[in-house]
Design a protein around this motif. Structure first.
Motif, mmCIF file in Angstrom:
data_model
loop_
_atom_site.group_PDB
_atom_site.id
_atom_site.type_symbol
_atom_site.label_atom_id
_atom_site.label_comp_id
_atom_site.label_asym_id
_atom_site.label_seq_id
_atom_site.Cartn_x
_atom_site.Cartn_y
_atom_site.Cartn_z
ATOM 1 N N VAL A 26 0.838 -1.203 0.000
ATOM 2 C CA VAL A 26 0.000 0.000 0.000
ATOM 3 C C VAL A 26 0.870 1.250 0.000
ATOM 4 N N ASP A 27 1.878 1.263 0.869
ATOM 5 C CA ASP A 27 2.765 2.424 0.956
ATOM 6 C C ASP A 27 3.504 2.669 -0.357
ATOM 7 N N ALA A 28 3.794 1.590 -1.083
ATOM 8 C CA ALA A 28 4.510 1.715 -2.350
ATOM 9 C C ALA A 28 3.604 2.132 -3.502
ATOM 10 N N GLY A 29 2.299 2.237 -3.242
ATOM 11 C CA GLY A 29 1.366 2.667 -4.279
ATOM 12 C C GLY A 29 0.862 1.569 -5.179
ATOM 13 N N GLU A 30 1.150 0.301 -4.856
ATOM 14 C CA GLU A 30 0.701 -0.802 -5.706
ATOM 15 C C GLU A 30 -0.825 -0.853 -5.802
ATOM 16 N N ALA A 31 -1.507 -0.581 -4.675
ATOM 17 C CA ALA A 31 -2.969 -0.658 -4.676
ATOM 18 C C ALA A 31 -3.602 0.422 -5.542
ATOM 19 N N ASP A 32 -2.883 1.497 -5.791
ATOM 20 C CA ASP A 32 -3.421 2.594 -6.593
ATOM 21 C C ASP A 32 -3.702 2.162 -8.026
ATOM 22 N N ALA A 33 -3.059 1.099 -8.475
ATOM 23 C CA ALA A 33 -3.207 0.655 -9.861
ATOM 24 C C ALA A 33 -4.456 -0.186 -10.087
ATOM 25 N N LEU A 34 -5.161 -0.540 -9.022
ATOM 26 C CA LEU A 34 -6.353 -1.374 -9.169
ATOM 27 C C LEU A 34 -7.481 -0.600 -9.857
ATOM 28 N N VAL A 35 -8.114 -1.223 -10.831
ATOM 29 C CA VAL A 35 -9.237 -0.580 -11.500
ATOM 30 C C VAL A 35 -10.494 -0.796 -10.667
ATOM 31 N N PRO A 36 -11.438 0.156 -10.717
ATOM 32 C CA PRO A 36 -12.637 0.051 -9.869
ATOM 33 C C PRO A 36 -13.409 -1.239 -10.060
ATOM 34 N N GLU A 37 -13.506 -1.715 -11.289
ATOM 35 C CA GLU A 37 -14.282 -2.928 -11.528
ATOM 36 C C GLU A 37 -13.734 -4.120 -10.755
ATOM 37 N N ARG A 38 -12.406 -4.186 -10.643
ATOM 38 C CA ARG A 38 -11.807 -5.320 -9.924
ATOM 39 C C ARG A 38 -12.048 -5.194 -8.426
ATOM 40 N N VAL A 39 -11.958 -3.969 -7.909
ATOM 41 C CA VAL A 39 -12.222 -3.756 -6.484
ATOM 42 C C VAL A 39 -13.680 -4.093 -6.176
ATOM 43 N N GLN A 40 -14.586 -3.605 -7.028
ATOM 44 C CA GLN A 40 -16.012 -3.875 -6.843
ATOM 45 C C GLN A 40 -16.291 -5.374 -6.843
ATOM 46 N N ALA A 41 -15.670 -6.098 -7.750
ATOM 47 C CA ALA A 41 -15.884 -7.552 -7.828
ATOM 48 C C ALA A 41 -15.437 -8.244 -6.545
ATOM 49 N N GLU A 42 -14.296 -7.838 -6.001
ATOM 50 C CA GLU A 42 -13.810 -8.448 -4.767
ATOM 51 C C GLU A 42 -14.677 -8.061 -3.579
ATOM 52 N N PHE A 43 -15.119 -6.795 -3.523
ATOM 53 C CA PHE A 43 -16.021 -6.371 -2.449
ATOM 54 C C PHE A 43 -17.301 -7.204 -2.490
ATOM 55 N N GLN A 44 -17.824 -7.391 -3.679
ATOM 56 C CA GLN A 44 -19.084 -8.132 -3.804
ATOM 57 C C GLN A 44 -18.902 -9.571 -3.327
ATOM 58 N N LYS A 45 -17.791 -10.196 -3.675
ATOM 59 C CA LYS A 45 -17.529 -11.553 -3.183
ATOM 60 C C LYS A 45 -17.407 -11.556 -1.662
ATOM 61 N N GLY A 46 -16.734 -10.543 -1.117
ATOM 62 C CA GLY A 46 -16.597 -10.462 0.333
ATOM 63 C C GLY A 46 -17.920 -10.274 1.036
ATOM 64 N N LEU A 47 -18.833 -9.550 0.392
ATOM 65 C CA LEU A 47 -20.149 -9.305 0.981
ATOM 66 C C LEU A 47 -21.047 -10.533 0.916
ATOM 67 N N GLU A 48 -20.590 -11.573 0.260
ATOM 68 C CA GLU A 48 -21.332 -12.833 0.211
ATOM 69 C C GLU A 48 -20.829 -13.828 1.253
ATOM 70 N N THR A 49 -19.842 -13.443 2.052
ATOM 71 C CA THR A 49 -19.280 -14.333 3.060
ATOM 72 C C THR A 49 -20.064 -14.223 4.367
ATOM 73 N N LYS A 50 -19.648 -15.014 5.365
ATOM 74 C CA LYS A 50 -20.384 -15.005 6.625
ATOM 75 C C LYS A 50 -19.920 -13.917 7.583
ATOM 76 N N ALA A 51 -18.822 -13.250 7.289
ATOM 77 C CA ALA A 51 -18.341 -12.181 8.178
ATOM 78 C C ALA A 51 -17.701 -11.062 7.365
#
Length: 365
Positions: free
Chosen positions: A167-192
């Motif tokens: 994160v400090d190196a800026g690697e996360a800045d390169a993520l496109v919104p669609e990929r973040v959204q897809a991972e968030f959606q998968k996480g929101l389908e979990t039990k916690a």
């Protein structure tokens, strides 16, 4: 042909044996010592893009040639893959994200576990396989998502430190919104789901990318409760915005994430009716809720919002959910056509219909 089952199926098989309520799903295979031409001659159908992946001619399971990868540019697209007969199983497993996902099993059930994944499963630890983890920022999201899927697991200190460095190196800045959204959606389908946000906060990911989207403990709990209660994905995504100051701000955040339109609409409506959901169920408050929630055209969403209310961080006491549901049914029961037909002045129709619906509400109080 020498091949092994790899990844999630093996992980879930081992967890199932330990009593976890998981069931292994699709199997993915890695193939050793073969070439793409040899796979085609065996009847496999090529489907891979960046690297050779094939479908079995009968089972249609995926078979990928063992491969390695080399980082060539920032972000998660900058990789060159190498698939050849000389790539070993250990080489292939080394490029995977977490040790629990880097275990292979042959057709006889024998495990190949060069990076201690089985031990980490028993210890309930999420640990990166190698320093190659740092080359792909999506792995931060995947680690957080696995923490949500398996809340009994903790993130290894060295893995958390590695993610902070990414994160400090800026690697996360390169993520496109669609990929973040897809991972968030998968996480929101979990039990916690709240665990996903806890990990993203701890490693600095959330503050780096979404500093203007509050995610304090009460909001995280609300997101988790909404998900566990079975609310639709639109409501779960909207719950992420509960700490924001307005519906417009919430919509802008979800739009930037490339979230579905129904999630943006849900967030706008949620912020508009939020004070009414926890206010006393008076005639005026019920009427205003029906109007702002567009209860006639969107009754399913109005019902879900009423059920959503108990998960709001500020919710206290009895919110009269049953009464509000009866009020919704009463509001919708009015025959607007009949009311309109009884009016001699067309200009009086809207007011008369509203009055009739208000009286229907009064009858349930």
């Amino acid at each position: 042909m020498k091949c092994h089952i790899v990844g999630g199926w093996v992980r879930d098989r081992l967890l199932e044996e330990e009593g976890f309520p998981v069931r292994p799903k699709d199997r993915d295979w890695v193939v050793l010592g073969e070439t793409p031409e040899a796979m085609v001659r065996r009847g496999f159908k090529p489907v891979g893009g960046d690297f050779p992946v094939f479908l079995h001619p009968k089972t249609h399971e995926e078979y990928a040639l063992a491969r390695t990868e080399r980082k060539t540019a920032p972000g998660y697209h900058g990789f060159v893959f190498h698939a050849a007969p000389d790539v070993t199983l250990e080489d292939d497993l080394r490029r995977r994200d977490l040790t629990i996902n880097a275990i292979a099993m042959d057709a006889d059930g024998n495990l190949t576990d060069p990076y201690g994944g089985a031990a980490d499963l028993r210890a309930r630890v999420l640990r990166h396989v190698s320093e190659a983890f740092a080359e792909d920022p999506v792995r931060i999201l995947r680690c957080a998502r696995f923490a949500a899927r398996f809340p009994e697991f903790t993130v290894a200190p060295e893995t958390m430190a590695l993610m902070r460095g990414m994160v400090d190196a800026g690697e996360a800045d390169a993520l496109v919104p669609e990929r973040v959204q897809a991972e968030f959606q998968k996480g929101l389908e979990t039990k916690a789901p709240e665990r996903m946000f806890e990990v993203l906060l701890e490693c600095g990911f959330w503050a780096r990318l979404y500093a203007d989207v509050p995610m304090e403990a009460p909001i995280r709990r609300a997101v988790g409760d909404v998900a566990r209660a079975g609310h639709p994905m639109a409501a779960r995504l909207a719950a992420m915005t509960l700490g924001m100051s307005s519906g417009d701000a919430a919509k802008a955040f979800l739009k930037a994430l490339r979230s579905p339109v129904d999630a943006m609409e849900y967030a706008l409506t949620l912020h508009a009716v939020r004070p009414l959901l926890t206010a006393p169920a008076t005639l005026v408050n019920l009427r205003d809720f029906m109007v702002r929630a567009d209860a006639l055209r969107r009754p399913e969403r109005a019902e879900d919002l009423i059920r959503f209310a108990k998960h709001l961080p500020e919710a206290e006491g009895d919110l009269k959910e049953d009464l509000r549901m009866k009020a919704l049914a009463a509001w919708r029961s009015v025959d607007a056509g009949a009311v309109a037909h009884a009016q001699t002045d067309p200009k009086a129709i809207p007011g008369a219909v509203l009055e009739a619906r208000t009286e229907a509400l009064r009858a349930v109080l």
